[in-house]
Design an enzyme around this catalytic site. Structure first.
Site, PDB file in Angstrom:
ATOM      1  N   SER B 123       0.515   3.746  -2.229  1.00 22.08           N
ATOM      2  CA  SER B 123       0.192   2.398  -2.679  1.00 22.08           C
ATOM      3  C   SER B 123       0.378   1.400  -1.545  1.00 22.08           C
ATOM      4  CB  SER B 123       1.097   1.994  -3.843  1.00 22.08           C
ATOM      5  OG  SER B 123       0.961   0.603  -4.117  1.00 22.08           O
ATOM      6  N   TYR B 136       9.715   0.347  -6.816  1.00 21.62           N
ATOM      7  CA  TYR B 136       8.455   1.098  -6.777  1.00 21.62           C
ATOM      8  C   TYR B 136       7.957   1.191  -5.333  1.00 21.62           C
ATOM      9  CZ  TYR B 136       3.400   1.821  -7.624  1.00 21.62           C
ATOM     10  OH  TYR B 136       2.103   2.276  -7.618  1.00 21.62           O
TER      11      TYR B 136
END
Lengths: 448, 231
Positions: B123, B136
């Site tokens: 990501s 995250y």
């Protein structure tokens, strides 16, 4: 969420549920925010291509877009089993390369199978093949009790018949089996016949009933001796050996169409009687230079407007309403003449007036009947809405009826007067408790 | 997103093995892929966190795949992660430990064969830790570094590793979030980019090109300034 149909009129603030699995769907149907002790009625929605308020409901819209799985295909019978959110565009892209095409298609491929069943859509081959429902083998419908009912001509036949053309008011269509048609190529042989007036257009239809596809573009602003002048377009799926030698090795390959977009709402004045008149005159001039035969790819032939992304914006912010009626065969000539005279005298017409001969159809609540159907768009403007009420009255006087997939403004009284089947439909709904559990803004307006 | 990628590869004629914790939920996805693309699809029970089982899982596959795509991840709730360590560890494991351990095992299988492509979906959140999603993001950063190292290790073995850094993608993970349309991709668009990257043998791809620029700017902001920003 603010939603509308394809006509962008009316617009409503709706509560939208997006279940992803069958279990989610059943839970969603059982848990719609309740109004007091009764459950609020819901309506399923697919691609939102019905023009008006058929798939609008402020309490609960069940979006079926996650149900877009194809489940099985029988290459001998051509029967496809799929979830109701699969679109015709999807079906064509998967199966045309294998030699199959949808048996009946409306003027856009961006409709779901569920929507096509709910509206029991028709296409340019209605006079020959009937409506979409004729190619549906069975349907799985979910009720608010969470029970999935398989229905077909031989099993739960009543529910099956009422669901074809039932506008989603018999439950949520979850899965279906549809029969595809074999084709040898992705091309159509199109023949265009210029018809200088309504009588000529109608005889072109009557003389060509053997043609698989037929439809006419009609100039609804032409007056007097030119009243009803049309270009009648006939079509056949081209056989492989009717293609150019160069195309024969890959008969299903057609040129990819360039997608154009309507990037903004056209200003309100862009469509006026002069621009429409000029467009129509040009179209007629182009089409009237004698009967011609051409090969046209399937996408341009069936879906000329699909290549313009969001073409509905051409009518500007206020949106538009479509008028589509069908008149019984015996009354068609007189009725069409009256409709066209009133439209051309008003000077309000659209680019997209379509005339089509329909074949006989006997169904519980579907739109088609043997005769002629006329469809045209108007901006959602008070003057046009008033004109549409006059068209309603003429339709009624000639024993015609209206297409709910296009409707956004019909009055309850007009609708009731147009179709004796309304009472039966209502009785069926109340007997099964469906009037308490499924509704759309349209069904509320029309008292269904 | 995983299914969109499966569709894209199946469209090219690849047979597909789908591995997930609850394979029975993928039955209709399997049918859909088979009907649409006439390819063979098999379903396999797989838990990314159960690393003891990774080797036997790979050995149990009917056929060693040519391409392995890892789309394992959990966004979690940053605020909850700040106080609920159980939740934070869940996010760290789902985004780093699980993906890294399975791809490490797959790498060994591919290396032994001498061919294959490993695609890890990380990501942009891993490019720099930010207050709004650093639990995250840090796990994704670890995964990105793992993929980089794996690529380096396997460079001469015939096995290729591609790192994919999506920005916002409209999936179940982001449902209900208010995402900027210019920075948000559809799963189909992401799948298209991934397939393109696979064909070209790309090393690192951003699935919406604008993100490469956005992240270059974010990464280049001096820490003294960055720590005071709200982005």
């Amino acid at each position: 969420m603010r939603l509308s149909g394809w006509g962008r009129f009316p617009i409503a603030e709706c509560n939208v549920l997006c279940p992803r699995t069958e279990a989610d769907l059943i839970a969603a149907l059982a848990q719609v925010p309740s109004l007091a002790t009764t459950i609020a009625p819901a309506i399923a929605r697919g691609m939102g291509r019905a023009y008006g308020d058929s798939a609008l409901n402020t309490h609960a819209i069940v979006s079926m877009t996650a149900f877009a799985h194809m489940l099985s295909f029988d290459a001998h019978s051509g029967v496809l089993v799929a979830e109701s959110g699969v679109t015709l565009a999807d079906v064509i892209s998967v199966f045309l390369p294998r030699g199959w095409f949808v048996s009946v298609t409306p003027g856009t491929k961006f409709v779901t199978l569920g929507g096509a069943i709910a509206a029991d859509v028709h296409g340019k081959n209605h006079h020959k093949d009937g409506s979409f429902g004729g190619f549906v083998e069975w349907i799985d419908i979910v009720g608010r009790d969470g029970v999935v009912r398989r229905c077909a001509r031989t099993e739960n036949a009543d529910l099956f018949e009422w669901t074809l053309g039932g506008m989603g008011l018999t439950g949520v269509i979850l899965r279906c089996a549809i029969r595809l048609r074999r084709v040898e190529s992705g091309w159509l042989r199109q023949r265009s016949i210029p018809a200088p007036n309504l009588a000529a257009a109608m005889s072109a239809f009557e003389d060509n009933t053997q043609s698989t596809y037929s439809v006419a573009w009609i100039d609804c602003l032409a007056k007097g001796a030119n009243l009803g002048r049309s270009i009648v377009l006939l079509g056949e799926h081209a056989l492989a050996d009717e293609l150019d030698v160069a195309r024969r090795p890959a008969p299903f390959v057609t040129p990819r169409r360039r997608m154009r977009a309507m990037p903004f709402d056209a200003p309100g004045f862009a469509l006026n009687q002069w621009s429409v008149r000029a467009f129509n005159a040009l179209y007629w001039w182009k089409g009237s230079r004698g009967a011609r035969q051409t090969l046209v790819d399937w996408d341009s032939y069936f879906y000329p407007l699909d290549s313009i992304h969001q073409w509905n914006r051409i009518y500007g912010k206020r949106g538009f309403a479509q008028f589509q009626c069908v008149l019984p065969l015996a009354a068609s000539r007189a009725g069409l003449e009256e409709l066209l005279s009133v439209i051309s005298a008003s000077g309000q017409g659209s680019f997209l007036a379509v005339l089509k001969r329909m074949g006989p159809q006997d169904s519980r609540f579907s739109f088609p009947m043997e005769g002629y159907t006329l469809a045209l768009d108007f901006p959602a403007h008070p003057k046009a809405l008033a004109l549409m009420e006059r068209l309603d009255a003429i339709t009624l006087a000639h024993g015609g009826r209206f297409y709910l997939a296009k409707d956004s403004r019909l009055s309850r009284a007009t609708f009731e007067a147009s179709d004796p089947r309304v009472a039966d439909f209502r009785a069926m709904r109340s007997e099964r408790g469906l009037d308490q559990t499924f509704s759309s803004i349209q069904s509320e307006r029309l008292g269904l | 997103m995983g299914l969109a990628i499966a569709h894209r590869f199946a469209k090219e004629g690849f047979d597909v093995q789908l591995a997930a914790r609850r394979p029975d939920e993928l039955e209709r996805a399997k049918a859909d892929l088979e009907v649409r693309y006439a390819v063979a699809v098999t379903l396999h029970a797989f838990d990314a966190l159960d690393f003891h089982a990774h080797e036997s899982f790979m050995a149990s596959l009917p056929k060693l795949p040519y391409v392995a795509v890892c789309v394992v991840g959990l966004l979690g709730d940053q605020r909850a992660n700040e106080t609920d360590l159980e939740a934070a560890v869940g996010v760290m494991r789902a985004n780093y430990e699980g993906p890294a351990t399975i791809l490490g095992v797959i790498a060994n299988f591919f290396e032994a064969r001498g061919s294959g492509t490993i695609i890890g979906v990380s990501s942009v959140a891993g490019d720099r830790g930010r207050a709004t999603n650093y639990v995250y993001g840090s796990a994704k950063a670890g995964f990105t570094a793992f993929l980089s190292g794996l690529r380096n290790r396997l460079a001469k073995t015939g096995v290729h590793v591609m790192t994919v850094k999506p920005g916002f993608v409209a999936t179940r993970m982001t449902e209900g979030m208010n995402l900027p349309p210019a920075l948000t991709a559809t799963p189909e668009a992401v799948a298209e980019r991934i397939f393109g990257g696979y064909q070209k043998g790309a090393n690192v791809i951003y699935t919406k090109p604008v993100w490469r620029l956005v992240m270059a700017v974010i990464v280049s902001i001096p820490e003294g300034v960055f720590k005071k920003l709200k982005i």
